[in-house]
Write an enzyme that holds these catalytic residues in place. Sequence first.
Site, PDB file in Angstrom:
ATOM      1  N   HIS A   1      25.276   8.480 -30.387  1.00 45.63           N
ATOM      2  CA  HIS A   1      25.731   7.975 -28.913  1.00 45.63           C
ATOM      3  C   HIS A   1      25.297   6.435 -28.949  1.00 45.63           C
ATOM      4  O   HIS A   1      25.983   5.762 -28.071  1.00 45.63           O
ATOM      5  CB  HIS A   1      25.020   8.526 -27.824  1.00 45.63           C
ATOM      6  CG  HIS A   1      25.456   8.410 -26.538  1.00 45.63           C
ATOM      7  ND1 HIS A   1      26.730   8.301 -26.011  1.00 45.63           N
ATOM      8  CD2 HIS A   1      24.768   7.834 -25.282  1.00 45.63           C
ATOM      9  CE1 HIS A   1      27.021   7.941 -24.882  1.00 45.63           C
ATOM     10  NE2 HIS A   1      25.727   7.662 -24.155  1.00 45.63           N
TER      11      HIS A   1
ATOM     12  N   ASP B   1      28.611  11.707 -31.611  1.00 44.87           N
ATOM     13  CA  ASP B   1      28.192  11.532 -30.254  1.00 44.87           C
ATOM     14  C   ASP B   1      27.974  12.900 -29.324  1.00 44.87           C
ATOM     15  O   ASP B   1      29.241  13.273 -29.439  1.00 44.87           O
ATOM     16  CB  ASP B   1      29.102  10.474 -29.601  1.00 44.87           C
ATOM     17  CG  ASP B   1      28.354  10.071 -28.227  1.00 44.87           C
ATOM     18  OD1 ASP B   1      27.637  10.839 -27.610  1.00 44.87           O
ATOM     19  OD2 ASP B   1      28.904   9.098 -27.668  1.00 44.87           O
TER      20      ASP B   1
ATOM     21  N   SER C   1      28.240   3.685 -22.485  1.00 44.19           N
ATOM     22  CA  SER C   1      27.926   4.748 -21.680  1.00 44.19           C
ATOM     23  C   SER C   1      28.126   4.500 -20.410  1.00 44.19           C
ATOM     24  O   SER C   1      29.314   4.083 -19.888  1.00 44.19           O
ATOM     25  CB  SER C   1      26.677   5.371 -22.024  1.00 44.19           C
ATOM     26  OG  SER C   1      26.294   6.449 -21.572  1.00 44.19           O
TER      27      SER C   1
END
Length: 286
Positions: A260, A232, A98
Amino acid sequence: MSTLSPQTATLHGHSLSYLDSGDGSAVLFVHGLLGSHRNWAHLIDRLDDTHRVVVPDLFGHGASAKPMGDYSLGAHAATLRDLLDRLGIDRVTLVGHSLGGGISLEFCYLFPERVRRLILVGSGGLGREVSPLLRSATLPGAELVLSVVASNWVRGRAESVGRVLSKAGWRPGSDLTALWQGYASLGDADSRRAFLATTRAVVDPGGQSVSARALLPEIAKIPLLVVWGTRDRMIPPWHATAAQAAVPGCRVELFEGSGHFPHLDEPDRFAEVVRDFITETEVSPG
């Protein structure tokens, strides 16, 4: 789950917390927004038999300091470079999730000589789209709203509801568990300030404000693996195609049904994918 105790390095007058285990070629794990070393700790025992695994808490996160100052991608990348210098590590395999993916991309651009290979997991920096939840943190008044929703009273009520639902058989998934842990870390003003500063460095009301697409051809010599969960909802999985299109030979691994945090959903598979990628991209001496 690793039972290692975090160590501390003082960088630029501030304490940075990290885990360091194993011997061999170094693998540096970089967590995402609201994350910490806890997002990766379960992988240490799966990899430190053949690799040196380093897992820091970024400044503004976890047990690391939350100073006033620069929370840009470049600042985080420079901090990681300084940590590697302190630990005597010359080159690493970077694994960024991320926000940590965006930081890792910036690291590759600034310090390409320090990177053996790059692994991006649900990475930021590959497209404009991002969850409305993160975009909302860039709006005026977000500081006041966050101080209320992250208060002890609200968190306590949410935990009570969670306990009732658990007794009824409900089990939260990896995404919700990780996000709740991050949310629960915002109980103090310094953590909230650091969270907002970090978010606003990479996101605006329209989505991600920093793109690494233009950098991808420049770091194309670094072997690249992209891992994404097909469900996600924070950053859409089709962003993986941006990297695949820009970097010849880029390997993409989709974790069907994961969100995610595919490394939390399927840790054994994730560790095996990392091991396999490191092995297949190892350059023989001479």
